[in-house]
Design a protein around this motif. Sequence first.
Motif, PDB file in Angstrom:
ATOM      1  N   UNK A 127      -9.216  -7.569   3.453  1.00 16.98           N
ATOM      2  CA  UNK A 127      -9.689  -7.093   2.183  1.00 16.98           C
ATOM      3  C   UNK A 127      -8.588  -6.257   1.387  1.00 16.98           C
ATOM      4  N   UNK A 128      -7.727  -5.709   2.402  1.00 20.03           N
ATOM      5  CA  UNK A 128      -6.678  -4.742   1.706  1.00 20.03           C
ATOM      6  C   UNK A 128      -5.509  -5.521   1.247  1.00 20.03           C
ATOM      7  N   UNK A 129      -4.997  -6.364   1.588  1.00 17.49           N
ATOM      8  CA  UNK A 129      -4.055  -7.315   1.333  1.00 17.49           C
ATOM      9  C   UNK A 129      -3.987  -7.663  -0.128  1.00 17.49           C
ATOM     10  N   UNK A 130      -2.803  -7.190  -0.848  1.00 16.87           N
ATOM     11  CA  UNK A 130      -2.451  -7.370  -2.281  1.00 16.87           C
ATOM     12  C   UNK A 130      -2.968  -6.273  -3.213  1.00 16.87           C
ATOM     13  N   UNK A 131      -3.780  -5.266  -2.346  1.00 14.20           N
ATOM     14  CA  UNK A 131      -4.391  -4.190  -3.505  1.00 14.20           C
ATOM     15  C   UNK A 131      -4.041  -2.757  -2.803  1.00 14.20           C
ATOM     16  N   UNK A 132      -3.816  -2.704  -1.473  1.00 13.82           N
ATOM     17  CA  UNK A 132      -3.567  -1.467  -0.921  1.00 13.82           C
ATOM     18  C   UNK A 132      -2.128  -1.373  -0.224  1.00 13.82           C
ATOM     19  N   UNK A 133      -1.554  -0.189  -0.375  1.00 14.32           N
ATOM     20  CA  UNK A 133      -0.148  -0.221   0.188  1.00 14.32           C
ATOM     21  C   UNK A 133      -0.008   1.174   1.076  1.00 14.32           C
ATOM     22  N   UNK A 134       0.145   0.868   2.420  1.00 16.66           N
ATOM     23  CA  UNK A 134       0.308   1.975   3.073  1.00 16.66           C
ATOM     24  C   UNK A 134       1.662   2.404   3.468  1.00 16.66           C
ATOM     25  N   UNK A 135       1.995   3.749   3.218  1.00 17.93           N
ATOM     26  CA  UNK A 135       3.217   4.264   3.431  1.00 17.93           C
ATOM     27  C   UNK A 135       3.246   5.606   4.351  1.00 17.93           C
ATOM     28  N   UNK A 136       4.361   6.195   4.644  1.00 18.87           N
ATOM     29  CA  UNK A 136       4.527   7.294   5.489  1.00 18.87           C
ATOM     30  C   UNK A 136       5.748   7.831   5.480  1.00 18.87           C
ATOM     31  N   UNK A 137       5.880   9.269   5.503  1.00 17.69           N
ATOM     32  CA  UNK A 137       6.949  10.172   5.409  1.00 17.69           C
ATOM     33  C   UNK A 137       6.961  10.878   6.789  1.00 17.69           C
ATOM     34  N   UNK A 138       7.696  10.463   7.826  1.00 21.43           N
ATOM     35  CA  UNK A 138       7.891  10.833   8.991  1.00 21.43           C
ATOM     36  C   UNK A 138       8.333  12.263   9.090  1.00 21.43           C
ATOM     37  N   UNK A 139       9.367  12.789   8.048  1.00 24.18           N
ATOM     38  CA  UNK A 139       9.587  14.125   8.198  1.00 24.18           C
ATOM     39  C   UNK A 139       8.502  15.102   7.685  1.00 24.18           C
ATOM     40  N   UNK A 140       7.535  14.571   6.912  1.00 29.98           N
ATOM     41  CA  UNK A 140       6.503  15.433   6.581  1.00 29.98           C
ATOM     42  C   UNK A 140       5.184  15.214   7.561  1.00 29.98           C
ATOM     43  N   UNK A 141       5.295  14.286   8.422  1.00 34.43           N
ATOM     44  CA  UNK A 141       4.259  13.662   9.303  1.00 34.43           C
ATOM     45  C   UNK A 141       2.886  13.428   8.479  1.00 34.43           C
ATOM     46  N   UNK A 142       3.160  12.533   7.248  1.00 32.66           N
ATOM     47  CA  UNK A 142       2.083  12.467   6.405  1.00 32.66           C
ATOM     48  C   UNK A 142       2.350  10.895   6.087  1.00 32.66           C
ATOM     49  N   UNK A 143       0.844  10.309   5.983  1.00 30.03           N
ATOM     50  CA  UNK A 143       0.616   9.010   5.757  1.00 30.03           C
ATOM     51  C   UNK A 143      -0.093   8.858   4.459  1.00 30.03           C
ATOM     52  N   UNK A 144       0.216   7.606   3.797  1.00 28.40           N
ATOM     53  CA  UNK A 144      -0.475   7.701   2.465  1.00 28.40           C
ATOM     54  C   UNK A 144      -1.111   6.185   2.289  1.00 28.40           C
ATOM     55  N   UNK A 145      -2.273   6.247   1.584  1.00 28.08           N
ATOM     56  CA  UNK A 145      -2.725   4.908   1.332  1.00 28.08           C
ATOM     57  C   UNK A 145      -2.892   4.848  -0.189  1.00 28.08           C
ATOM     58  N   UNK A 146      -2.093   4.046  -0.898  1.00 28.52           N
ATOM     59  CA  UNK A 146      -2.190   3.702  -2.436  1.00 28.52           C
ATOM     60  C   UNK A 146      -3.146   2.710  -2.631  1.00 28.52           C
ATOM     61  N   UNK A 147      -4.211   2.618  -3.474  1.00 31.71           N
ATOM     62  CA  UNK A 147      -5.181   1.796  -3.519  1.00 31.71           C
ATOM     63  C   UNK A 147      -5.235   1.331  -5.059  1.00 31.71           C
ATOM     64  N   UNK A 148      -5.203   0.007  -5.185  1.00 31.28           N
ATOM     65  CA  UNK A 148      -5.275  -0.413  -6.906  1.00 31.28           C
ATOM     66  C   UNK A 148      -6.565  -1.272  -6.696  1.00 31.28           C
ATOM     67  N   UNK A 149      -6.937  -1.492  -8.050  1.00 31.35           N
ATOM     68  CA  UNK A 149      -7.958  -2.660  -8.338  1.00 31.35           C
ATOM     69  C   UNK A 149      -9.052  -2.522  -7.529  1.00 31.35           C
ATOM     70  N   UNK A 150      -9.533  -1.130  -7.160  1.00 36.10           N
ATOM     71  CA  UNK A 150     -10.683  -0.639  -6.615  1.00 36.10           C
ATOM     72  C   UNK A 150     -11.847  -1.585  -6.873  1.00 36.10           C
ATOM     73  N   UNK A 151     -12.545  -1.830  -5.819  1.00 36.23           N
ATOM     74  CA  UNK A 151     -13.982  -2.830  -6.107  1.00 36.23           C
ATOM     75  C   UNK A 151     -14.924  -1.720  -5.487  1.00 36.23           C
ATOM     76  N   UNK A 152     -16.168  -1.886  -5.949  1.00 35.00           N
ATOM     77  CA  UNK A 152     -17.455  -1.198  -5.504  1.00 35.00           C
ATOM     78  C   UNK A 152     -17.479  -1.172  -4.138  1.00 35.00           C
TER      79      UNK A 152
END
Length: 118
Positions: A61-86
Amino acid sequence: VRLVESGGGLVQAGGSLRLSCAASGSDLEFNDMGWHRQAPGNQRELVASITSVGITNYAESAKGRFTISRDNAKNTVYLQMYSLKPEDTAVYYCSGETRYYGIATEYWGQGTQVTVSY
């Protein structure tokens, strides 16, 4: 160890959100980190995960719309979500795993609400 999510909110269908999760309090490096979600009446499900070297895995359900990334130096993980659906409406939780002498410990954040309106 604390994992603190931020970035949730209300967005219209087709919109975008970027979730962040900052981990702190561990002397160990986080290995796999991930994002999960739970909608009312549903079980918690994996949305995306990322290893310490950047290998990613996504739910269909997330493929092609969401992107996960991380910054190890900051111990932070991100989730960029596009084309969101209800149907993306849920509480989103981040997770992080540490390993010490082969023993894995998983930590969870408190969750952040994402609501996608029609």
